[in-house]
Design a protein around this motif. Structure first.
Motif, PDB file in Angstrom:
ATOM      1  N   ALA A 451       0.831  -1.208   0.000  1.00 31.90           N
ATOM      2  CA  ALA A 451       0.000   0.000   0.000  1.00 31.90           C
ATOM      3  C   ALA A 451       0.862   1.253   0.000  1.00 31.90           C
ATOM      4  O   ALA A 451       0.622   2.208  -0.745  1.00 31.90           O
ATOM      5  CB  ALA A 451      -0.926   0.013   1.212  1.00 31.90           C
ATOM      6  N   LEU A 452       1.893   1.234   0.832  1.00 27.68           N
ATOM      7  CA  LEU A 452       2.787   2.388   0.905  1.00 27.68           C
ATOM      8  C   LEU A 452       3.510   2.588  -0.418  1.00 27.68           C
ATOM      9  O   LEU A 452       3.696   3.716  -0.880  1.00 27.68           O
ATOM     10  CB  LEU A 452       3.800   2.199   2.030  1.00 27.68           C
ATOM     11  CG  LEU A 452       3.324   2.624   3.420  1.00 27.68           C
ATOM     12  CD1 LEU A 452       4.298   2.185   4.485  1.00 27.68           C
ATOM     13  CD2 LEU A 452       3.145   4.135   3.466  1.00 27.68           C
ATOM     14  N   PHE A 454       2.501   1.808  -3.430  1.00 32.36           N
ATOM     15  CA  PHE A 454       1.615   2.378  -4.436  1.00 32.36           C
ATOM     16  C   PHE A 454       1.377   3.861  -4.155  1.00 32.36           C
ATOM     17  O   PHE A 454       1.386   4.698  -5.060  1.00 32.36           O
ATOM     18  CB  PHE A 454       0.281   1.630  -4.457  1.00 32.36           C
ATOM     19  CG  PHE A 454      -0.637   2.088  -5.548  1.00 32.36           C
ATOM     20  CD1 PHE A 454      -1.642   3.010  -5.297  1.00 32.36           C
ATOM     21  CD2 PHE A 454      -0.479   1.625  -6.850  1.00 32.36           C
ATOM     22  CE1 PHE A 454      -2.477   3.458  -6.309  1.00 32.36           C
ATOM     23  CE2 PHE A 454      -1.314   2.057  -7.871  1.00 32.36           C
ATOM     24  CZ  PHE A 454      -2.317   2.975  -7.600  1.00 32.36           C
ATOM     25  N   GLN A 455       1.200   4.188  -2.874  1.00 35.05           N
ATOM     26  CA  GLN A 455       0.947   5.585  -2.525  1.00 35.05           C
ATOM     27  C   GLN A 455       2.119   6.461  -2.934  1.00 35.05           C
ATOM     28  O   GLN A 455       1.947   7.576  -3.416  1.00 35.05           O
ATOM     29  CB  GLN A 455       0.697   5.702  -1.014  1.00 35.05           C
ATOM     30  CG  GLN A 455       0.235   7.062  -0.586  1.00 35.05           C
ATOM     31  CD  GLN A 455      -1.088   7.430  -1.215  1.00 35.05           C
ATOM     32  OE1 GLN A 455      -1.995   6.613  -1.302  1.00 35.05           O
ATOM     33  NE2 GLN A 455      -1.205   8.656  -1.686  1.00 35.05           N
ATOM     34  N   GLU A 456       3.312   5.922  -2.736  1.00 38.49           N
ATOM     35  CA  GLU A 456       4.489   6.692  -3.114  1.00 38.49           C
ATOM     36  C   GLU A 456       4.531   6.935  -4.602  1.00 38.49           C
ATOM     37  O   GLU A 456       4.915   8.016  -5.056  1.00 38.49           O
ATOM     38  CB  GLU A 456       5.745   5.941  -2.671  1.00 38.49           C
ATOM     39  CG  GLU A 456       6.748   6.860  -2.028  1.00 38.49           C
ATOM     40  CD  GLU A 456       8.051   6.157  -1.759  1.00 38.49           C
ATOM     41  OE1 GLU A 456       8.106   5.440  -0.757  1.00 38.49           O
ATOM     42  OE2 GLU A 456       8.974   6.324  -2.594  1.00 38.49           O
TER      43      GLU A 456
ATOM     44  N   ARG B  23      -6.545   1.563   5.592  1.00 39.73           N
ATOM     45  CA  ARG B  23      -5.434   1.758   4.651  1.00 39.73           C
ATOM     46  C   ARG B  23      -4.983   3.217   4.672  1.00 39.73           C
ATOM     47  O   ARG B  23      -3.801   3.530   4.732  1.00 39.73           O
ATOM     48  CB  ARG B  23      -5.878   1.368   3.247  1.00 39.73           C
ATOM     49  CG  ARG B  23      -4.835   1.661   2.184  1.00 39.73           C
ATOM     50  CD  ARG B  23      -5.348   1.257   0.818  1.00 39.73           C
ATOM     51  NE  ARG B  23      -4.331   1.464  -0.202  1.00 39.73           N
ATOM     52  CZ  ARG B  23      -4.435   1.026  -1.453  1.00 39.73           C
ATOM     53  NH1 ARG B  23      -5.490   0.349  -1.825  1.00 39.73           N
ATOM     54  NH2 ARG B  23      -3.479   1.269  -2.324  1.00 39.73           N
ATOM     55  N   ILE B  27      -1.396   5.089   6.093  1.00 39.92           N
ATOM     56  CA  ILE B  27      -0.540   5.866   5.213  1.00 39.92           C
ATOM     57  C   ILE B  27      -0.292   7.253   5.787  1.00 39.92           C
ATOM     58  O   ILE B  27       0.837   7.749   5.788  1.00 39.92           O
ATOM     59  CB  ILE B  27      -1.157   5.937   3.801  1.00 39.92           C
ATOM     60  CG1 ILE B  27      -0.965   4.575   3.118  1.00 39.92           C
ATOM     61  CG2 ILE B  27      -0.545   7.043   2.971  1.00 39.92           C
ATOM     62  CD1 ILE B  27      -1.592   4.465   1.754  1.00 39.92           C
ATOM     63  N   TYR B  31       3.183   9.104   6.781  1.00 43.37           N
ATOM     64  CA  TYR B  31       3.558  10.448   6.322  1.00 43.37           C
ATOM     65  C   TYR B  31       4.041  11.302   7.493  1.00 43.37           C
ATOM     66  O   TYR B  31       5.063  11.987   7.427  1.00 43.37           O
ATOM     67  CB  TYR B  31       2.341  11.165   5.740  1.00 43.37           C
ATOM     68  CG  TYR B  31       1.917  10.769   4.347  1.00 43.37           C
ATOM     69  CD1 TYR B  31       0.704  11.216   3.841  1.00 43.37           C
ATOM     70  CD2 TYR B  31       2.722   9.983   3.527  1.00 43.37           C
ATOM     71  CE1 TYR B  31       0.291  10.890   2.559  1.00 43.37           C
ATOM     72  CE2 TYR B  31       2.310   9.648   2.248  1.00 43.37           C
ATOM     73  CZ  TYR B  31       1.092  10.105   1.773  1.00 43.37           C
ATOM     74  OH  TYR B  31       0.670   9.775   0.509  1.00 43.37           O
TER      75      TYR B  31
END
Lengths: 562, 142, 322
Positions: A451-452, A454-456, B23, B27, B31
């Motif tokens: 997930a991280l 993809f977010q990046e 999710r 995230i 951050y």
């Protein structure tokens, strides 16, 4: 390329024999063989495959639909014989509202129904036990048999496939069965699926659906599978879900690998109970997310189908062809949809749906373009169904089985996805199986990392999302339909209805039935699902039933890894 | 030689109501950590009283509520509870799926900012950092 | 009887009177190490010494937070008030942290008798923040009967914890005790109580036997270290743990254990000096430091001598004095 009739009726090579077998299976499913022509007048065959000399690996890796490796499809005729089921999710606050909407949807082409209950039901509490602001905002409030009866008023439940989205311990299914009983519809005519029976996926990636402890859920699941096989033989008690994990961030290959690992776990659990895999695997179904990574999704499904057919033979000694079929429902992924420029979501859903169809799904839900804002309102829901009808009737997607088969890209990608999926399964094997791998957080950690990642990619712009990190609009012009928030009076009516129901029922009978259910849960051998049905018949609400089960079998606390 | 300690902002990231999808909140927690903040991260379904108790014990500057279903509808009640507990200086943000008309209600109830899907890392981090400073400035009992 | 002196800062007064909000605020102030912090710490000194400080440490996966959660439930059952300091590592690169220990202790959130504070290690070399000891003091002064210090067993945190806690509980998980890991330097030396959690797992009794054997190999300690077996999830063995902790605590004479207190302070001071010196060397642009740096790079000067020179430069340190 190939001439279907010329080659098939002569000669005796293996491929030709296989082609003949496929042809008869196909003709058995498609009794009226209509000729299909495209706009240019060319005749379209149901299937295309290479000449013998051209491709030697064809038979081992692809074969013909409905047999062998199964890569190209689980049935000989697939969508050309019978198109996929349009199964749209509906969830509206009051049971009567749901009833009204489902009647409209059935008229406009949907061939099955799927009920989304209110979030309070997902959490296993009744209408009077939840903050009133949250009641009925995301789904239908169904607490009792009466609510279920109203939801399904005038719907011929014996003739239509029903998808129930109630998780373990399946109180909605119990309610449906009692409604059937009251209407005189024999349970043998009840068809459908417990869509959210995969408690492992809830523990990992959809915590709202997770009600009992892992061991408690396992007990009820196995009891239900056993009891339903005897009493509701046409019901699919298990749907192994890849959707939640993919939406939580798992990559497509990862989601497929983890889902197959869950299926392996459930199959092993059933076998430990003494059930016959040749029988129970016939009723295993799957449920996947479809992302907008078009070819990746097609390859994912083809690889999954191939792996499953081989895996059940290798691991469980299954020979029954029907037990090897990788049946799945799929839903276009809401995670790919955007709040910005929401009409773009119509295009996205169309592409996602195409990927699922070309991947060989059996049943499809398409999201409304307002999915990011709310459960589907009426207008966007209609567009979502129309999307399926357009693909079905105008785009010719049903004319050929596995039309992407043979594409250099798609075949290579299918092989590569297969390797990656098998690698994930091997990792889970190393952890001692899926149950252990989620207990110790291994799976959750892996998904979190994806997930991280993809977010990046989105944050850095490596992955473009139209309207979000590119092609933005200063002024948003789209006017969205107003959000349907339930009328507080209506919801109060629902709370009142619940109170009236409880006042009018035989309280003594309820108390006894709940006590029996408690005893069943405590025993090691009594069937808890039979007791759940009994308690429902006596008039217990879903909240009451779940409270007792949580007490006896453990309250479900998901493993939250910071 | 300087020994000045940089005081990290303390942010509570939590979920109230019924939904459990985390999710997004994971995230955002990552951050904020990567920006040097300390994040107190909880499991979902926190009762409103629990959020108040957490905010109090952990002495946070900002509370981030992740809401993907309709749980944001409870936030005005939360704002009141925080105020009554003497925690009115804490800044509250909501991230997730909030329709435009309800966003206005939240802001009126005292929420500092609502973040929608597609909000970028820098946007979120900068906003939270500034809100943390505002919260610290507003403390009344030092 | 608590006497609040008139000059005492208001925050300290409120804390001593049991106000939760004041305790929370005081912890933040102390973490910042502001001039107000030192006033508060001075104000609470007469009120220290009534709490038992119990340290829990263990590797990730041993079920530490779950066990602490169960232990707290047992303490509450016995009518004790509890303060918990849960320490997680800060990222060495960004300085930030995600603190999630509370998640396993969610059942106590609404209990006024349990105060939980999540701390990040904030660059402390060992993993325990410099202020963890002071936070424990604040909880002591706020009248908590038991203060629990919870930290992951990495780096030197066990050793650090040894100087702060009255009772040191070390948790092992079956199989994780993989011989080498279990005898990681310091664990057996500092443990007052050893716990093998996840008693339901097949390797649990084997791990217990291994630990008992290794303890047997040590130079005879004054008091035998009990090796307990718990199943934190099902709350088995937790009452025994609470009893074992009480036995150790009663042995300590906390009020007058001056030498231990002095030792702890010295250790904390050494840590603070270390941190300051490190900051100086890392950030300095002075010519002197650059010269020394080059000398080390060219192997004209050894590291130890270089360090002494730098310390000499910082505070007139004379290597020949001791």
């Amino acid at each position: 390329m190939n001439k279907i009739d010329a080659k098939v009726h002569s000669g005796g090579s293996d491929r030709e024999t296989a082609a003949r077998d496929w042809k008869s299976g196909y003709q058995a499913q498609v009794r009226e063989g209509k000729t299909v022509r495209n706009r240019s007048g060319l005749e379209i065959q149901p299937l295309y495959w290479p000449d013998e000399e051209v491709d030697a690996t064809y038979d081992a890796k692809l074969g013909f639909p409905g047999s062998g490796p199964m890569t190209r499809g689980i049935y000989p005729s697939m969508h050309r014989g019978r198109t996929w089921t349009q199964r749209q999710l509906i969830g509206l606050g009051r049971p009567e509202d749901f009833n009204g909407r489902i009647k409209k949807i059935l008229k406009s082409g949907a061939s099955a129904l799927s009920i989304i209950p209110c979030n309070s039901v997902y959490r296993g509490v009744d209408a009077n036990e939840v903050e009133p602001e949250l009641l009925g905002t995301c789904g239908t409030v169904i607490n009792t048999v009466q609510d279920m009866e109203i939801s399904l008023a005038d719907i011929p439940i014996g003739d239509i496939s029903i998808g129930l989205n109630d998780p373990n311990p399946f109180t909605m299914l119990a309610q449906l069965l009692i409604v059937a009983e009251q209407r005189g519809v024999p349970w043998s005519k009840i068809t459908g699926t417990s869509n959210q029976s995969d408690y492992i996926s809830h523990f990992v990636a959809n915590h709202m659906f997770y009600r009992l402890s892992l061991t408690g859920a396992r007990r009820v699941q196995l009891d239900a599978i056993e009891w339903l096989a005897e009493n509701v033989p046409n019901w699919n008690p298990l749907s192994v879900v890849g959707q939640h994990m993919q939406q939580a961030g798992a990559t497509p290959a990862q989601a497929m690998g983890l889902t197959l690992s869950s299926a392996i776990q459930y199959a092993e659990d059933c076998m430990a109970r003494g059930l016959d895999p040749n029988k129970f695997l016939e009723r295993f179904t799957f449920f996947f997310d479809i992302s907008i990574s078009f070819f990746e999704e097609v390859a994912k499904f083809r690889a999954g189908r191939r792996i499953w057919a081989r895996l059940v033979e290798e691991r469980f000694g299954v020979s029954n062809l029907r037990a090897k079929r990788f049946k799945f429902h799929a839903q276009t992924s809401g995670v790919d949809l955007t709040r910005q420029q929401p009409l773009n979501n119509i295009s996205r859903v169309a592409v996602q749906a195409m990927a699922g169809i070309l991947g060989g799904l059996q049943s499809l839900h398409t999201d409304g373009y307002d999915e990011v804002f709310t459960t589907p309102t009426e207008g966007p829901a209609k567009v979502a169904i129309a999307t399926q009808n357009i693909l079905k009737h105008e785009a010719g997607l049903c004319d050929v089985i596995d039309p992407l088969g043979g594409s250099y890209y798609v075949e290579t990608l299918t092989d590569q996805m297969e390797a990656e999926i098998l690698r994930v399964i091997a990792e889970i094997d190393e952890q001692g199986g899926m149950f252990k791998a989620v207990e110790n957080g291994f799976v959750q950690k892996a998904i979190g990392e994806s997930a991280l990642g993809f977010q990046e990619a989105v944050d850095t712009g490596e992955q473009i999302v139209v309207g979000v990190n590119a092609y933005q609009e200063e002024e948003e012009e789209t006017v969205l339909p107003a959000i349907d928030r339930p009328d507080p009076d209506w919801m109060q009516g629902q709370i009142d209805r619940l109170a009236a129901y409880k006042a009018n029922r035989d309280q003594g009978g309820v108390t006894t039935a709940l006590s029996d259910m408690r005893t069943a849960a405590r025993s090691e051998s009594e069937n808890t699902f039979a007791a759940i049905v009994g308690a429902t018949r006596a008039g217990a609400t879903q909240g009451e039933i779940i409270a007792v089960l949580r007490d006896e079998l453990g309250f479900g606390r998901p493993l939250v890894v910071a | 030689m300087t020994l000045d300690t940089v005081i990290p902002a303390r942010v509570l990231v939590t979920k109230i109501g019924l939904d459990g999808h985390d999710r997004g909140s994971r995230i955002v927690a990552a951050y904020l950590r990567d920006a040097g903040m300390e994040v107190i991260y909880t499991d979902p379904w926190q009762k409103l009283e629990a959020v108040v108790a957490l905010a109090l014990q952990e002495d946070v500057d900002v509370i981030g509520i992740s809401s993907l279903a309709t749980d944001h509808l409870l936030v005005p009640k939360l704002m009141k509870a925080l105020d009554e507990a003497g925690l009115g200086h804490i800044r509250v943000i909501v991230g997730g799926i909030v329709p435009a008309e309800e966003e206005a209600d939240l802001l009126k109830a005292g929420v500092s900012r609502v973040f929608h899907p597609g909000s970028g890392r820098e946007e979120i981090v900068e906003a939270v950092a500034k809100l943390a400073v505002d919260a610290a400035d507003d403390r009344t009992d030092d | 009887m608590k006497q609040a002196t008139p000059e005492m800062p208001a925050l300290a007064r409120r804390l001593i009177n049991g106000e939760t909000a004041a305790l929370a605020r005081a912890i933040s102030v102390v973490e910042r190490d502001t001039p107000q912090a030192i006033e508060i710490l001075r104000a609470i000194r007469p009120h220290l010494g009534q709490a038992i400080v119990v340290g829990f440490t263990g590797p990730p996966g041993a079920g530490k937070s779950t066990l602490v959660n169960a232990y707290v439930a047992e303490l509450r059952r016995r009518g004790k008030t509890v303060g918990i300091v849960a320490v997680d590592p800060s990222s060495p690169i960004t300085g930030g942290a995600v603190l999630g220990d509370r998640i396993r202790m969610a059942e106590h959130t609404l209990d006024e008798g349990v105060f939980i504070r999540s701390l990040a290690s904030r660059g402390a070399l060992g993993g325990l923040s410099a202020s963890a000891a002071q936070v424990a003091d604040l909880m002591d002064a706020a009248d908590r009967d038991v203060v629990i210090l919870e930290t992951v067993g990495t780096g030197q945190s066990e050793v650090e914890m040894a100087t702060i806690a009255d009772v040191r509980v070390v948790i092992a998980a079956p199989g994780l005790g993989d011989d080498v890991q279990a005898i990681k330097a310091g664990i057996l030396e500092i443990a007052d109580v050893l716990v093998v959690n996840k008693a339901d797992q097949p390797l649990a009794s084997q791990t217990r036997r291994q630990l008992n054997a290794m303890l047997g190999l040590r130079a005879t300690a004054e008091h035998p270290v009990p090796v307990l077996s718990t199943d934190a999830i099902n709350r088995v063995g937790v009452a025994d743990l609470a009893d074992a902790v009480t036995v150790v605590a009663d042995r300590r004479d906390r009020q007058t254990d001056r030498s231990a207190l002095a030792g702890r302070t010295r250790h904390l001071l050494a840590q603070a000096v270390s941190k300051a010196a490190e900051a100086h060397v890392m950030n300095s642009r002075s010519e002197k430091v650059e010269d020394i740096l080059h000398a080390v790079q060219d192997a004209r000067l050894g590291l130890t001598d270089a360090a002494k020179q730098i310390l000499g430069g910082i505070m007139g340190y004379n290597a020949n004095e001791q």
